[in-house]
Design a protein around this motif. Structure first.
Motif, short mmCIF file in Angstrom:
data_model
loop_
_atom_site.label_atom_id
_atom_site.label_comp_id
_atom_site.label_asym_id
_atom_site.label_seq_id
_atom_site.Cartn_x
_atom_site.Cartn_y
_atom_site.Cartn_z
N ASP A 1 -22.13 -49.38 19.54
CA ASP A 1 -21.08 -48.38 19.35
C ASP A 1 -20.13 -48.33 20.54
OD1 ASP A 1 -23.21 -45.48 20.10
OD2 ASP A 1 -22.64 -47.21 21.29
N TYR B 1 -19.42 -45.84 6.96
CA TYR B 1 -18.62 -45.77 8.18
C TYR B 1 -19.39 -46.47 9.29
CZ TYR B 1 -21.42 -41.53 9.30
OH TYR B 1 -22.44 -40.63 9.55
N VAL B 2 -18.68 -46.96 10.29
CA VAL B 2 -19.21 -47.97 11.19
C VAL B 2 -20.41 -47.49 12.01
CG1 VAL B 2 -18.67 -49.43 13.18
CG2 VAL B 2 -17.02 -49.19 11.31
N THR B 3 -20.32 -46.31 12.62
CA THR B 3 -21.32 -45.91 13.61
C THR B 3 -22.62 -45.38 13.01
OG1 THR B 3 -20.36 -43.69 13.82
CG2 THR B 3 -19.53 -45.40 15.31
N ASN B 4 -22.71 -45.24 11.69
CA ASN B 4 -23.94 -44.71 11.12
C ASN B 4 -25.07 -45.72 11.10
OD1 ASN B 4 -25.59 -42.76 9.50
ND2 ASN B 4 -25.46 -44.45 8.04
N ASP C 1 -20.09 -39.95 16.71
CA ASP C 1 -19.20 -39.56 15.63
C ASP C 1 -18.12 -40.63 15.45
OD1 ASP C 1 -20.55 -37.12 15.29
OD2 ASP C 1 -19.35 -36.17 16.85
N ASN C 2 -18.03 -41.16 14.26
CA ASN C 2 -17.12 -42.27 14.00
C ASN C 2 -15.67 -41.92 14.31
OD1 ASN C 2 -17.22 -45.08 12.87
ND2 ASN C 2 -15.68 -44.23 11.49
N TRP C 3 -15.28 -40.65 14.06
CA TRP C 3 -13.89 -40.25 14.27
C TRP C 3 -13.52 -40.16 15.75
CZ3 TRP C 3 -17.58 -37.20 11.89
CH2 TRP C 3 -18.06 -36.13 12.63
N TYR D 1 -12.71 -44.76 7.88
CA TYR D 1 -13.70 -44.46 6.85
C TYR D 1 -13.54 -45.49 5.74
CZ TYR D 1 -16.88 -41.50 4.11
OH TYR D 1 -17.96 -41.01 3.42
#
Length: 577
Positions: free
Chosen positions: A112, A535-538, A551-553, A559
């Motif tokens: 991340d 979404y990428v970071t999950n 948090d991806n944002w 998204y």
């Protein structure tokens, strides 16, 4: 193969620069010649079809194979010469990079960190061609998924030095109440590894998900099965063997809606143990129902997702109408404001530090604050008036489409695919589409690494790629679908350091097509896409879940899009200029 170029003299290698003696050559050995916008495959024994580029010329690609059972094989554009070739790339002086950081076969940290994103393709590096197709006699209307499920280099481990695999739900004839197979295909060639057979009664319309749900370091698949007209969960090991069968459900809404739902997998309570979201229900990693909410407005094509809206370190389950805390208690409910069926998208779309919930619903578009306060909506910015719940209820996408370092958001109606910016929504550009029958979605990716993303959308008749700034169509590829909530995805499916596009079809074309740049010049995407609400970071690239994901944002602010990877980390290309 044309190497990527670097924007600086610092040489940072791609994450997968080499994998030792077990490397497999990339499935790109067939000779390719470029004449203007026409790509001609000269590999012996391959038939051709056309991909239309923005110049109006026809780029021949391979045709589909005869398929229709679990013993089918894919048609590929090239011969298999023995393994992936990992391109180190080159800097402006023509120097190649040095050894990659750390163990290239394993995830580095949480994957991340934002890298420098120095990789950039030449401005004319956009000549899409068909890499392989699968299922000439199959039908699919489910978003494909990508991850590592097989030990391709025979080193006794399944890791990032193996070729990714494609998960693909299809059947000879699909429809409500029917059952399908789940195919697991080699990402480089489309060759079938195995299929979960029709005897497991998997839904033809529900989107599965995968992640390491039992902490054994390997991915498990969670799919939806037809239990005598009731749709429930089944989990399968990485090799397709049955892990468990769920026999209970919340029973809160019509089975028609359950048949077309989507599974999501998250660690909701940050305890190191995965939870499974199915519409408005949450299950533990063994398929035991933890809680279910009575949805005041149940919806077909649900795509609920887990995100931490309030910053307390634990996730909320966000649906198209409501948000629930990890234990099932209500965080906020928007009924009766959002009264039609709806799909949520999460990103930071204003000037405050908190995320917003961008909702696409049968009434039009909505924007909610993280606490459920309505910012605006319903809105119909392209002028298409709601005429049934499917007119505006489509999976949305968030990305910086125009290179201004601010996120835009995209979705379609029955008549237009559009990219919006600002609050309330202002149309950046719109393009006419044909999709009155269903609810198709799109994605985006910066294929050239120049800070400007291309948009992708597939309607009832065609898959198209658009210039993110202008909306100009740069590729049209035929496909046919009634459209449910399926959408094209982008991932590096063959581990060659260059992204590919995956798109499904109901008829007229092979059920799955994989597109690449004819010279593999596109920058490298992640090698995973694990669920519909992606979404990428999950999720890490090895399918394990971060206990407390970033948090991806706060990093990507995207998204339903994938990220570039480089030097052991995730990154977003720098904006132009």
């Amino acid at each position: 193969m044309t190497s990527l170029v670097r924007r600086s003299l610092v040489s940072v290698p791609l994450l997968l620069a080499a994998c030792g003696d077990d490397e497999r050559e990339s499935a790109t050995a067939g000779a390719m010649t470029m004449t203007g916008a026409t790509v001609t495959a000269t590999t012996p024994g391959i038939t051709t079809e056309s991909v239309t580029t923005s110049s109006g010329t026809e780029a021949p690609t391979t045709g589909g194979s005869e398929s229709g059972s679990s013993t089918t094989e894919a048609v590929t554009t090239t011969e298999n010469t023995g393994g992936i070739k990992f391109d180190l790339g080159a800097n402006d002086l023509g120097e190649t990079g040095g050894p990659p950081p750390g163990n290239v076969c394993k995830v580095q940290g949480d994957m991340d960190a934002i890298g420098d994103c120095e990789m950039e393709a030449a401005p004319d590096s956009f000549a899409p061609a068909l890499q392989w197709s699968f299922g000439a006699n199959l039908q699919s209307m489910v978003t494909p998924l990508v991850g590592n499920f097989t030990d391709d280099n025979a080193d006794g481990e399944i890791d990032l030095c193996d070729v990714p695999d494609v998960l693909f739900v299809a059947g000879p004839t699909i429809g409500y109440g029917q059952i399908c197979e789940l195919f697991v295909l080699d990402g480089a060639t489309g060759t079938q590894h195995y299929a979960i057979p029709t005897s497991e009664s998997l839904s033809c319309f529900a989107t599965p998900a995968f992640a390491d749900i039992d902490n054994d370091g390997l991915p498990e698949i969670v799919a939806i099965w037809n239990s005598g007209g009731t749709y429930r969960l089944k989990a399968f090991e990485h090799d397709g063997t049955l892990k468990w069968t769920n026999t209970t459900d919340g029973g809160q809404y019509d089975q028609f809606y359950r048949e077309t739902g989507a599974v999501a997998i998250h660690d909701l309570d940050a305890d190191g143990d995965a939870e499974i979201i199915f519409n408005h229900e949450v299950y533990d990693h063994n398929g035991v129902l933890l809680w279910a909410q009575t949805n005041p407005q149940p919806g077909e094509l649900e795509a609920s997702v887990g995100v931490d809206l309030d910053g307390d370190g634990k996730m909320e389950v966000v649906t198209g109408h409501s948000a629930y805390r990890h234990d099932g208690s209500v965080y906020w409910e928007k009924y009766p404001q959002v009264t039609a069926q709806a799909i949520p998208q999460i990103a930071n779309l204003d000037d405050d530090p908190f995320p917003e919930v961008f909702i696409t619903s049968g009434q039009g578009l909505w924007m909610l604050e993280h606490d459920g306060t309505v910012k605006w909506g319903p809105a119909t910015p392209t002028g298409v008036q709601p005429a049934g719940y499917l007119t505006w209820m489509r999976p949305g996408t968030v990305h910086d489409f125009d290179g201004d370092s601010q996120p835009e958001y995209a979705s379609s109606s029955s008549a237009f695919y559009a990219v919006y910016e600002g609050n309330p929504a202002t149309v950046l550009w719109q393009s006419q589409v044909v999709d009155s029958s269903g609810a198709a979605g799109g994605t985006a990716f910066d294929f050239l690494g120049d800070g400007v993303a291309e948009a992708m959308y597939a309607d009832e008749q065609n898959f198209r790629i658009y210039d993110g700034v202008t909306g100009q169509v740069v590729l049209t590829q035929a496909r046919v679908s009634y459209t449910l909530s399926e959408y094209p995805i982008v991932a590096d499916v063959d581990n060659d350091g260059s992204a590919e596009i995956l798109v499904v079809s109901l008829s007229g074309q092979p059920a799955l097509q994989v597109l690449r740049d004819a010279e593999d010049r596109w920058i490298q995407a992640r090698r995973i896409w694990n669920q519909h609400a992606y979404y990428v970071t999950n999720v890490r690239e090895d399918s394990t879940l971060p206990t407390t994901p970033v948090d991806n944002w706060k990093i990507f602010n995207t998204y339903r899009t994938n990220a570039q990877i480089e030097g052991g980390g995730l990154c977003m290309p720098n904006p132009p200029g």
